[in-house]
Structure formats: C-alpha cells, structure tokens
Design a protein around this motif. Structure first.
Motif, PDB file in Angstrom:
ATOM      1  N   HIS A  31      41.591  46.213  30.023  1.00  0.00           N
ATOM      2  CA  HIS A  31      40.425  47.085  30.162  1.00  0.00           C
ATOM      3  C   HIS A  31      40.010  47.130  31.633  1.00  0.00           C
ATOM      4  O   HIS A  31      39.932  46.093  32.296  1.00  0.00           O
ATOM      5  N   LEU A  32      39.774  48.322  32.133  1.00  0.00           N
ATOM      6  CA  LEU A  32      39.346  48.483  33.529  1.00  0.00           C
ATOM      7  C   LEU A  32      37.827  48.626  33.550  1.00  0.00           C
ATOM      8  O   LEU A  32      37.280  49.606  33.057  1.00  0.00           O
ATOM      9  N   ASP A  33      37.159  47.631  34.127  1.00  0.00           N
ATOM     10  CA  ASP A  33      35.699  47.698  34.208  1.00  0.00           C
ATOM     11  C   ASP A  33      35.285  48.523  35.429  1.00  0.00           C
ATOM     12  O   ASP A  33      36.122  49.087  36.129  1.00  0.00           O
ATOM     13  N   ARG A  34      34.007  48.591  35.668  1.00  0.00           N
ATOM     14  CA  ARG A  34      33.493  49.424  36.756  1.00  0.00           C
ATOM     15  C   ARG A  34      34.081  49.031  38.114  1.00  0.00           C
ATOM     16  O   ARG A  34      34.473  49.887  38.897  1.00  0.00           O
ATOM     17  N   GLY A  35      34.180  47.752  38.375  1.00  0.00           N
ATOM     18  CA  GLY A  35      34.756  47.297  39.648  1.00  0.00           C
ATOM     19  C   GLY A  35      36.222  47.681  39.796  1.00  0.00           C
ATOM     20  O   GLY A  35      36.662  48.102  40.870  1.00  0.00           O
ATOM     21  N   ASP A  36      36.956  47.529  38.709  1.00  0.00           N
ATOM     22  CA  ASP A  36      38.371  47.917  38.723  1.00  0.00           C
ATOM     23  C   ASP A  36      38.514  49.410  38.981  1.00  0.00           C
ATOM     24  O   ASP A  36      39.365  49.850  39.753  1.00  0.00           O
ATOM     25  N   ARG A  37      37.656  50.191  38.327  1.00  0.00           N
ATOM     26  CA  ARG A  37      37.720  51.648  38.486  1.00  0.00           C
ATOM     27  C   ARG A  37      37.336  52.080  39.895  1.00  0.00           C
ATOM     28  O   ARG A  37      37.879  53.043  40.428  1.00  0.00           O
ATOM     29  N   GLU A  38      36.405  51.382  40.523  1.00  0.00           N
ATOM     30  CA  GLU A  38      36.051  51.719  41.908  1.00  0.00           C
ATOM     31  C   GLU A  38      37.255  51.552  42.819  1.00  0.00           C
ATOM     32  O   GLU A  38      37.477  52.356  43.725  1.00  0.00           O
ATOM     33  N   ILE A  39      38.040  50.520  42.556  1.00  0.00           N
ATOM     34  CA  ILE A  39      39.240  50.295  43.370  1.00  0.00           C
ATOM     35  C   ILE A  39      40.292  51.354  43.062  1.00  0.00           C
ATOM     36  O   ILE A  39      40.829  51.991  43.971  1.00  0.00           O
ATOM     37  N   THR A  40      40.596  51.544  41.781  1.00  0.00           N
ATOM     38  CA  THR A  40      41.652  52.492  41.434  1.00  0.00           C
ATOM     39  C   THR A  40      41.290  53.918  41.818  1.00  0.00           C
ATOM     40  O   THR A  40      42.160  54.684  42.244  1.00  0.00           O
ATOM     41  N   ASP A  41      40.020  54.276  41.695  1.00  0.00           N
ATOM     42  CA  ASP A  41      39.605  55.636  42.055  1.00  0.00           C
ATOM     43  C   ASP A  41      39.745  55.895  43.557  1.00  0.00           C
ATOM     44  O   ASP A  41      39.881  57.039  43.969  1.00  0.00           O
ATOM     45  N   GLY A  42      39.741  54.833  44.340  1.00  0.00           N
ATOM     46  CA  GLY A  42      39.886  54.984  45.789  1.00  0.00           C
ATOM     47  C   GLY A  42      41.320  55.064  46.263  1.00  0.00           C
ATOM     48  O   GLY A  42      41.573  55.285  47.450  1.00  0.00           O
ATOM     49  N   LEU A  43      42.262  54.889  45.361  1.00  0.00           N
ATOM     50  CA  LEU A  43      43.673  54.937  45.741  1.00  0.00           C
ATOM     51  C   LEU A  43      44.190  56.367  45.733  1.00  0.00           C
ATOM     52  O   LEU A  43      43.721  57.203  44.976  1.00  0.00           O
ATOM     53  N   ARG A  44      45.163  56.614  46.576  1.00  0.00           N
ATOM     54  CA  ARG A  44      45.741  57.949  46.679  1.00  0.00           C
ATOM     55  C   ARG A  44      46.914  58.099  45.729  1.00  0.00           C
ATOM     56  O   ARG A  44      47.813  57.270  45.715  1.00  0.00           O
ATOM     57  N   GLY A  45      46.887  59.115  44.932  1.00  0.00           N
ATOM     58  CA  GLY A  45      48.006  59.415  44.041  1.00  0.00           C
ATOM     59  C   GLY A  45      47.883  58.721  42.698  1.00  0.00           C
ATOM     60  O   GLY A  45      47.526  57.544  42.622  1.00  0.00           O
ATOM     61  N   ASP A  46      48.175  59.463  41.651  1.00  0.00           N
ATOM     62  CA  ASP A  46      48.111  58.915  40.301  1.00  0.00           C
ATOM     63  C   ASP A  46      49.072  57.750  40.112  1.00  0.00           C
ATOM     64  O   ASP A  46      48.764  56.780  39.423  1.00  0.00           O
ATOM     65  N   ASN A  48      49.965  55.535  42.306  1.00  0.00           N
ATOM     66  CA  ASN A  48      49.378  54.340  42.913  1.00  0.00           C
ATOM     67  C   ASN A  48      48.268  53.770  42.046  1.00  0.00           C
ATOM     68  O   ASN A  48      48.141  52.547  41.906  1.00  0.00           O
ATOM     69  N   ARG A  49      47.451  54.650  41.486  1.00  0.00           N
ATOM     70  CA  ARG A  49      46.364  54.201  40.620  1.00  0.00           C
ATOM     71  C   ARG A  49      46.922  53.489  39.388  1.00  0.00           C
ATOM     72  O   ARG A  49      46.456  52.422  39.008  1.00  0.00           O
ATOM     73  N   LEU A  50      47.938  54.087  38.779  1.00  0.00           N
ATOM     74  CA  LEU A  50      48.553  53.477  37.604  1.00  0.00           C
ATOM     75  C   LEU A  50      49.263  52.177  37.969  1.00  0.00           C
ATOM     76  O   LEU A  50      49.131  51.168  37.276  1.00  0.00           O
ATOM     77  N   GLY A  51      49.990  52.180  39.057  1.00  0.00           N
ATOM     78  CA  GLY A  51      50.702  50.973  39.488  1.00  0.00           C
ATOM     79  C   GLY A  51      49.767  49.818  39.756  1.00  0.00           C
ATOM     80  O   GLY A  51      50.032  48.677  39.349  1.00  0.00           O
ATOM     81  N   PHE A  52      48.645  50.094  40.423  1.00  0.00           N
ATOM     82  CA  PHE A  52      47.667  49.050  40.685  1.00  0.00           C
ATOM     83  C   PHE A  52      47.095  48.518  39.379  1.00  0.00           C
ATOM     84  O   PHE A  52      46.979  47.300  39.179  1.00  0.00           O
ATOM     85  N   ALA A  53      46.730  49.413  38.469  1.00  0.00           N
ATOM     86  CA  ALA A  53      46.158  49.003  37.186  1.00  0.00           C
ATOM     87  C   ALA A  53      47.172  48.181  36.375  1.00  0.00           C
ATOM     88  O   ALA A  53      46.800  47.189  35.736  1.00  0.00           O
ATOM     89  N   SER A  75      52.805  50.417  25.181  1.00  0.00           N
ATOM     90  CA  SER A  75      51.407  50.367  24.741  1.00  0.00           C
ATOM     91  C   SER A  75      50.480  50.031  25.908  1.00  0.00           C
ATOM     92  O   SER A  75      49.364  50.548  25.992  1.00  0.00           O
ATOM     93  N   VAL A  76      50.946  49.197  26.830  1.00  0.00           N
ATOM     94  CA  VAL A  76      50.152  48.840  28.013  1.00  0.00           C
ATOM     95  C   VAL A  76      50.017  50.054  28.922  1.00  0.00           C
ATOM     96  O   VAL A  76      48.914  50.410  29.355  1.00  0.00           O
ATOM     97  N   THR A  77      51.136  50.693  29.203  1.00  0.00           N
ATOM     98  CA  THR A  77      51.121  51.865  30.081  1.00  0.00           C
ATOM     99  C   THR A  77      50.234  52.964  29.499  1.00  0.00           C
ATOM    100  O   THR A  77      49.402  53.536  30.198  1.00  0.00           O
ATOM    101  N   GLY A  78      50.392  53.243  28.222  1.00  0.00           N
ATOM    102  CA  GLY A  78      49.584  54.269  27.571  1.00  0.00           C
ATOM    103  C   GLY A  78      48.096  53.938  27.580  1.00  0.00           C
ATOM    104  O   GLY A  78      47.253  54.809  27.804  1.00  0.00           O
TER     105      GLY A  78
END
Length: 91
Positions: A31-46, A48-53, A75-78
C-alpha cells in the motif's frame, strides 16, 4: 571463522518471492501511503514511478531490496499499477 551463514536453499530463496502475496500482505506491504505517493508523484515517467513503488514494496515485504532479475508476481504489479493510476502496459 565461518563465512557462510545460509544454506544453498536459503541463499536461493533469499530476496525472492516464495509465492504471490496474499491480499492482506498486498495491503500491508504494498500500500502506498501519502508519503510514498509524494515521492512517486515527483518521479518522471510512469515506468520510474512503477519501478520505485515495486522496489519500495518489495523491500518492505522481503526485508531487502530485490535482485534486478527478480520475478515479481503479477498481483503485486497490478496492485501498484492501480494505486498509481497507470495503464497495464506501464510495466
């Protein structure tokens, strides 16, 4: 002094998914909480966001960063693609 602490079998299982995580495990470790989302939302490219998550959740679940050639269960990727609002082809 011994330098091998893990058996061959333990070494093969280390940093790998033994099976696909259960729904409860997905919710707990991926689960990506607010802090995780702040980081992933700041990354360039989908990708990169998925890879980081994927790395973040896998490190939480496995207790270590996974190897580059690790097969991550679909199931994790989805689960992460849905949270990030990405299309299935982003992976």
């Amino acid at each position: 002094m011994p330098t091998r602490h893990l058996s061959d079998e333990q070494r093969q299982r280390y940093a790998n998914f033994a099976a696909a995580p259960s729904p409860d495990q997905l919710a707990r470790y991926f689960h990506l909480d607010r802090g995780d989302r702040e980081i992933t939302d700041g990354l360039r490219g989908d990708h990169n966001r998925l890879g980081f998550a994927l790395m973040l959740g896998s490190a939480r679940f496995l207790g270590t960063f996974p190897d580059a050639d690790l097969e991550i269960p679909e199931s994790v990727t989805g689960f992460l693609i849905n949270q990030l609002g990405l299309k299935e082809d982003a992976s």
